[in-house]
Every structure is written in C-alpha cells, then in structure tokens.
Design a protein around this motif. Sequence first.
Motif, PDB file in Angstrom:
ATOM      1  N   ASN A  40      -1.554   1.566  -3.115  1.00 36.76           N
ATOM      2  CA  ASN A  40      -0.475   2.527  -3.330  1.00 36.76           C
ATOM      3  C   ASN A  40       0.823   2.000  -2.716  1.00 36.76           C
ATOM      4  N   SER A  41       0.717   1.512  -1.495  1.00 31.59           N
ATOM      5  CA  SER A  41       1.880   0.989  -0.784  1.00 31.59           C
ATOM      6  C   SER A  41       2.497  -0.183  -1.543  1.00 31.59           C
ATOM      7  N   LEU A  82      10.555   8.373   0.811  1.00 30.39           N
ATOM      8  CA  LEU A  82      10.814   9.010  -0.479  1.00 30.39           C
ATOM      9  C   LEU A  82      12.314   9.122  -0.739  1.00 30.39           C
ATOM     10  N   ASN A 142       7.783  -1.215  -6.997  1.00 29.92           N
ATOM     11  CA  ASN A 142       8.727  -0.327  -7.683  1.00 29.92           C
ATOM     12  C   ASN A 142      10.128  -0.467  -7.111  1.00 29.92           C
ATOM     13  N   ALA A 143      10.179  -0.510  -5.791  1.00 28.72           N
ATOM     14  CA  ALA A 143      11.481  -0.649  -5.137  1.00 28.72           C
ATOM     15  C   ALA A 143      12.140  -1.961  -5.569  1.00 28.72           C
ATOM     16  N   LEU A 188      13.794   5.824  -1.563  1.00 26.97           N
ATOM     17  CA  LEU A 188      13.411   5.463  -2.932  1.00 26.97           C
ATOM     18  C   LEU A 188      14.266   6.236  -3.937  1.00 26.97           C
ATOM     19  N   GLU A 234       1.328  10.636   0.777  1.00 29.24           N
ATOM     20  CA  GLU A 234       2.642  10.976   0.215  1.00 29.24           C
ATOM     21  C   GLU A 234       3.482  11.782   1.202  1.00 29.24           C
ATOM     22  N   VAL A 284      10.754   0.095   1.743  1.00 28.19           N
ATOM     23  CA  VAL A 284      11.602   0.681   0.709  1.00 28.19           C
ATOM     24  C   VAL A 284      13.031   0.814   1.226  1.00 28.19           C
ATOM     25  N   PHE A 296       4.665   9.425   3.841  1.00 28.07           N
ATOM     26  CA  PHE A 296       5.698   8.563   3.275  1.00 28.07           C
ATOM     27  C   PHE A 296       7.030   9.313   3.225  1.00 28.07           C
ATOM     28  N   THR A 332       2.342  -0.770  -4.624  1.00 28.98           N
ATOM     29  CA  THR A 332       2.990  -0.259  -5.832  1.00 28.98           C
ATOM     30  C   THR A 332       4.390   0.273  -5.519  1.00 28.98           C
ATOM     31  N   TYR A 333       4.486   1.009  -4.438  1.00 29.21           N
ATOM     32  CA  TYR A 333       5.808   1.524  -4.024  1.00 29.21           C
ATOM     33  C   TYR A 333       6.775   0.356  -3.803  1.00 29.21           C
ATOM     34  N   THR A 388       5.453   1.080   4.423  1.00 24.26           N
ATOM     35  CA  THR A 388       5.985   1.166   3.060  1.00 24.26           C
ATOM     36  C   THR A 388       7.366   1.807   3.056  1.00 24.26           C
TER      37      THR A 388
END
Lengths: 214, 550
Positions: free
Chosen positions: B529-530, B336, B536-537, B339, B327, B458, B330, B532-533, B454
């Motif tokens: 995790n990546s 972040l 989400n984006a 995002l 995190e 994003v 990122f 998922t990001y 990631t």
Amino acid sequence: MAYAYLFKYIIIGDTGVGKSCLLLQFTDKRFQPVHDLTIGVEFGARMITIDGKQIKLQIWDTAGQEAFRSITRSYYRGAAGALLVYDITRRDTFNHLTTWLEDARQHSNSNMVIMLIGNKSDLESRREVKKEEGEAFAREHGLVFMETSAKTAANVEEAFINTAKEIYEKIQEGVFDINNEANGIKIGPQHSAAGGAGGAGGAGAGGAAGGGCC
Amino acid sequence: MPSSDSEDFESADEGQEENDKKVRKKRTSSSNYGDNALETISEPKETIKSSARHQTDSKPKSDGWDDFDIDCPIENEKVVENKEMKKCNVSKSKEDIKSQDTGWDDFDDWGNEETLIKTTEQKQQEVKSDKDIKELTDKLAASTVQSSSWGWGWGVDSLLSSATAGITSITSQVSQGISNVLETGIGAPDPEELARKNLKATAEVTEKHPDRNVNDDKEVVKEAAQTSSDDVSFPFGSLLSGVTKFVETTGTKVIAGGLDTLETIGKKTMEVLQDGDPGLAKKRAMLGLDPGEKPVLSQILREAKAKADEEDKIREEKREAKEVHYENLFDDFEGLVHLEALEMLSKQVSMRIEERLRAADPEKKQDIKETMQQVIELCEIPEDEDDEETSEDQSKPDAFHEKLQIATQDLGLKLQFQSLVKQYTDILDFLSSNDSMNEKVIYKRAVSSLAQATALSVEIYHKTAEMLLVKTRRSTADEADALTQMTVVLTKHISELATLFTVKLNSIASGNKDQINNYITNIFLESGNSSTYIQNAFQLTLPILQIGAV
C-alpha cells in the motif's frame, strides 16, 4: 481522530505578516520569533467544538512570497474559510489586500468565509495602519475583521473559531453543500458511514444538501 | 384517577380504607378479631408499642416506605385542619367536611362491625384514638406483609422505591417545611376529635366500596397496587400522636399547598407507573416480576455485568482497529493532505500544459508531445538492479540518508530528508531494544511506521514539486532521473521497514502463531500500500517535470 466536519482553511497575505506564526499559535499555542520562509504550503490541524460538534480545522498556510503566488493560487480551491492577513506595522501589506482579495475570490468558491486579520497588534508603537482602516476595508468588502497578535495570542483563537462558526452557520442555513468537497467541507468518517447526524442537520436546513452522502 | 382536589382527598382516604379492609379481612379469617379488640382496649399502650414495632419491621422492605411515612402525617393533618377550622377559605375544604359529615352516619354501622365494645365515655374515646393509631399502623404492617405474601409486593416496592427515589428529595423538602410549620404553628387538636375523624374517614370509604370485601385474588392485587399509590394516607398513625401535639391553628394555606403538591407527586408517580397499564400487569411482566418467577437480583446483575463487559470489549476492539488503521494513520501524519495538495498542483500544471499544446503550432505540438513522452520514459522505474552493498562503517540510517542525497543531487534542490532518517533511527532503536514486546505492540508500531514513512515520502514529493515549479533553470532529464532514483530508494526503504518488523515478529517465541502470521501478512499488505502511495506521488510529479521541458 473522529470529527463531525472538516473545514479547510487557507491563510493568505504578504510574506512576513505572521501567517505561519498565527498557525503555530493556534495549533501549538506557542510563538516562534524567527520562522523559516514557508515553501509552497504548510499544514496545521486542530480540533474545535462548535454547537457540541467536533470540527477539525485543516489549515493550509501558504507562502507569501511572490514567487510562490502561482503555486499557492492552486491551493485556494476547496477552502471553506480564509484568513487574509496583513501587518499593522507595514502599510504596504495593507495596500496589497485588494490584490489578495481578488485572487482569493477568483480562485475559490464564492461562499468562502474570509476573515481579515491585522496582525502584530502587540507592536502598537510601530503601528502604521489604524484599526479603523482595517474595519473600513472589511466593511467595504464584506469581510469579518479582527486585530490579532500571534506573539501574545490575543484574538488568535477567536479569529480561527469565529470563522469556523460562520462556516457552520452557513452549513445550517444550507448555503454550503456539504456533500460537495469543493466547498472545503468534509463530513467526518463516522458520519459518512451512517448517513450522518451532521448530514441530516445540513439537509434539514438546506434542501439542496440532500440525503445520502457519498 | 380522579383529578379534582376534592376527589383527591377521597382517593387518599380510600387507600387508607382499603388497607383497613384488608386488615379486617385478615382478622376475620384468623377469627380472633374480638380478642384483638378487647386486648387493644385493655392494653392500649402495649399495642401502640407493638404497632411501632410492626412499622419498623415493615420498613426495611422498601425504601419507599420511609418517604411515605413522612408524607402521611401531613396528609392526615390536613383533614384535621379542615374539620377543625371551618374558617378555612379553601373551597375544597368544605367538600371535605361535607363528606366527613356523611361519614358520621355510617360511623355507627362501622363501629358496630368493627368494635365490639363501644362506649360514649370520653376516656374510652381517647383510648380508642390510641387504638385507631394502632390499627392504622397495624394496617400498614399488615398490608406490607400481605402484599409480600402475594408475591408481587416486591414489584410494587421496587417500582415504588425507584419512583420515590426520584421524588424523595422533593417530598422530603416539602414535608420538612410543612412539619416545621406544624410543629411551630399548629396547636394540638382534641384527641377525641381526631379519633372521630379517623373513624369517619374510614367508614365513609368503606361504605362506598362495600363490594370490595369480596375476597378475590385479582381484586386484592389491584387494591394492593392502589394501596401502594395511596400508602401516603395511612402510616400517619404512628407519627400522628407525636406530631399532633404541636399542631396549632395556623398555616392552613401553607399546608394545603404542600399537601396538594405531595398528593400530586404521589398520584403522578402512580400514573407514570400505571401509564396505560392498569394493575401494572405488563410492567411487571416486563420486569419479570410475576408471581412464581421472581427474579434473582444477583442473576440480573450478573447478566448486566456480562453484557457491559461484552460491549466494552467490542468498543475496545473497534478503537484498536481504528488505531492500527493505515489510512487513518496516514492522514494523521499529514500524508493525505500533502497528497491532496500535490494532486491540485499536478492538475493545475497539466491544464497549463494542455493550454500550451492548444496554443502551439501543429509542428511544435508534435515536438511537445514527444518531449512529454520522453520524460515519461525517463521516469520508468528500472527493473530490480542488484542491491549495492552498504559500507560496514556506516549506520543504516546514515546509509539511507546518503542514498537519498546521491539520488537527488542532480535535482538542484535542497530537499530535507531529516525527518525520514530520524524516523528510521527510531524504528531501529525500537526493534533492537531488549524489552520484551508482544506481537500486538510490534504490529501496531509496524503499521504506524509504514504510514508515517509513506506520509513523509509523499511530503517530499510535494515539496519537490513546489520547488521545481519555482526553479528558474530547469533540466528536465536530470530531474526525471533524480526523482526516479529517489522513488527507488524510498520504495526499497518501505520494504526494508516491513522486513524489519516481520523478522522481529517471527523472532517472538511465545505468542499466537496464527495471529503473528496474520500480522505479518498485514504488514506486507500495508507495505505494498505504501509503495503504491509513493508511486502515485511520483506519477503526480510527472507534469511538473514535463512543464519544465515544454
């Protein structure tokens, strides 16, 4: 990186006044005469120290083009500070200040610290807007004023850091609720974990800040 | 501790006296006191020498002594001054003189007790003054030896040395200034006078504390504590003979001020040491300095070092844990904030859609809802289709770039994928390098690469959303399809990166297998995790697609 606070800034103003150049000068200490048009928003970050505390400035450099106006407006929210920039060699950029200011006031929180910046102070020979005019505008609207040059770096540091100092003072006075991220202030990771020296300081100064964050 | 100035002097004398007593005690016990005295008189010069030796012997025991040696002569000087110069207008000097006068009365007693042979002859007086000096230095030596033998001198000495270390600079400066004054401005006093005064002073205090002669262990310890604080008062003897030669009758005030300062410093030091702890019992216990269990310095140092090492290790581990914290990385790669910006945009647009819905006729409302649903369906990620083979004459990054461009060609935007492609190239270079790398380096690079890829992805969604919003002619279906394809390419890219790193980790022959397996698990976790990001984006971009259609 570890920081005590994170302040969100926005830079706004007409296209071509030097917003991205100011940011580049502040974050990278360099000047790039030709700059791509900013699309939407670009970001920059730098660590500064105020009162012995590490503060991360997260700067949202918005596009000045009219087309992006509706988009950039949605980014105003949650900014703790704003640099409203005009070009001293272009009177129209100065004339548009009122619109920018209205926009900023409407879409951001009322405590946002706004710094008025007359950029390109190195181009004295092409000056169209007198320094006194900038000062008068700032006085009239309750802004802090400064003339800068992204090219020579004159006053660039001061513009960003003085704004941060003003925000910091407001935190100390309890004007800003640091636990409400809509104010554009986040408490650093090491602070949120422990309840935080910064948090305690803010709470001490302004009762509204409260104790436990998160 | 007494606080008034006059009492200060008494306390100073007291210290001197106490040592005196100890010496006496010692001598009595060894029962050769008389001889000693005779010897002293007959061979005064030699005794002085020996006393000097004593002092040198005692010096290495503690640094603190050195400082006190400097202070002491001055202390004594002051008494001399007070006596000699009655014109002195410092009020406390009068009191001193008074007390000294009383001392005279006791002098005889003391003298009888102390010296077997006491003559009134001038010559002998002089000798005695020498003897006094000798005695004082003797006492100094004796007291040092004695305290050491009691097993607690170490404690006091160390406490003192640490305390004095702090004030050394002050005292040395002050005393230096004063000795300058002494040497230049003060004449030599009559040795006889000096001798008398010394005796007087000692006698006076002896009388005051006759009960202290009891040979009580506790008392001795306590005395020793006090002595150490008052050490200031007695080692002057050795220096006295040297310094007094230069003493003249000026500068009283300067000296008085300097001496007051010195005394205050000395007393303050002891106060600090004894703060709420008379006899320093607790502090000694705390420091493990009680008799019988003397600490071994080397052991303490070893323990301190071990502790410091442990702390360093923990700090290092924490730092490293932070370094490979997904995190944080990122965030550092601006993922972040992109995002966050995309989220703000998405919310803003969703509100605008709702406004339109509210404003629309019921019939139109249904249409809008259906269109929005269609967009969502268009954006469903297809089930894993067969991996299309990449042509052999193309490098992996180029193939990746091409795939991204093909996927987004219907978007009608000029998207920048260079940073993602360059990162891919760098990763492949890193992994194909023949430099031997340990598993930790690879793992760090893996997590950092995943976070960066990631973040860059994003950013692409964010930019796409911004550009779509300012696009004049929208074709929602094409856009939705393009973005869906792009999402597929990006998530596949992420798992490709994860696989590359885990293969590399598995290829390490040497190394901790458990640790490597641990790393591999983490890499797959972070790649999930990546993804998922990225998903989400993509979901955040949906309203931006929808608003183009309604």
